[in-house]
Design a protein around this motif. Structure first.
Motif, PDB file in Angstrom:
ATOM      1  N   THR A   1       0.861  -1.177   0.000  1.00 52.17           N
ATOM      2  CA  THR A   1       0.000   0.000   0.000  1.00 52.17           C
ATOM      3  C   THR A   1       0.900   1.230   0.000  1.00 52.17           C
ATOM      4  N   LYS A   2       0.737   2.070  -0.995  1.00 53.28           N
ATOM      5  CA  LYS A   2       1.536   3.286  -1.118  1.00 53.28           C
ATOM      6  C   LYS A   2       0.806   4.500  -0.546  1.00 53.28           C
ATOM      7  N   HIS A   3      -0.501   4.555  -0.781  1.00 50.35           N
ATOM      8  CA  HIS A   3      -1.249   5.759  -0.412  1.00 50.35           C
ATOM      9  C   HIS A   3      -2.730   5.411  -0.258  1.00 50.35           C
TER      10      HIS A   3
ATOM     11  N   GLY B   1      -6.041   7.822  -0.028  1.00 46.83           N
ATOM     12  CA  GLY B   1      -6.466   9.214  -0.106  1.00 46.83           C
ATOM     13  C   GLY B   1      -7.639   9.515   0.806  1.00 46.83           C
TER      14      GLY B   1
ATOM     15  N   SER C   1       2.089   0.850 -10.548  1.00 47.47           N
ATOM     16  CA  SER C   1       1.027   1.055  -9.563  1.00 47.47           C
ATOM     17  C   SER C   1      -0.359   0.783 -10.137  1.00 47.47           C
TER      18      SER C   1
ATOM     19  N   THR D   1      -4.481   2.112  -8.932  1.00 45.72           N
ATOM     20  CA  THR D   1      -5.269   2.937  -8.025  1.00 45.72           C
ATOM     21  C   THR D   1      -6.692   2.398  -7.980  1.00 45.72           C
TER      22      THR D   1
END
Length: 143
Positions: A48-50, A52, A79, A81
């Protein structure tokens, strides 16, 4: 958006106000989005990078069945999203929405990002083929 999994809200999932604890639903969102991503990219070497903006709209209570809708929004070189909608199964009321969850594929040895070779178009075709193979749109018959 495809609703793929459900969970039962248990007493151990509640906060002091007797509704679903926000931290628990965030844990579930990360887990469900990761599983979705693993299936999309056909690898479990992701991180998990981000995550929001997350908006909480309505409470979930003990005994509620909640469901997780997941959708691929964007696909990058390394990546993917995802967005995730959590809603009450019975009422269809939105519990919360996580708009942008970014996962990155990594090399298992170096832990550095690596290209996954997928595009939004490829993923859409693979999903359509999977749905067709499952025959989800055809009624089941007892033989």
């Amino acid at each position: 958006m495809r609703f793929l999994t459900r969970r039962l809200v248990l007493p151990s999932d509640l906060n002091y106000g007797d509704s679903l604890f926000g931290g628990r639903v965030l844990q579930w969102i990360d887990e469900e989005a990761a599983i979705y991503t693993i299936c999309q990219l056909e690898t479990n070497y992701i991180v998990t990078k981000h995550i929001g903006e997350i908006s909480f709209e309505s409470p979930a209570l003990k005994g509620d069945v909640i469901e997780f809708g997941l959708e691929t929004k964007k696909v990058g070189k390394t990546s993917i999203t995802i967005s995730c909608l959590v809603r009450n199964k019975a009422t269809k009321k939105t519990i919360c929405f996580a708009d942008e969850i970014v996962f990155v594929q990594i090399d298992p040895q170096t832990r550095k990002p690596v290209a996954h070779g997928k595009t939004l178009e490829i993923l859409a075709k693979e999903t359509a083929k999977e749905i067709e193979q499952l025959q989800l749109d055809k009624p089941h018959r007892n033989k």
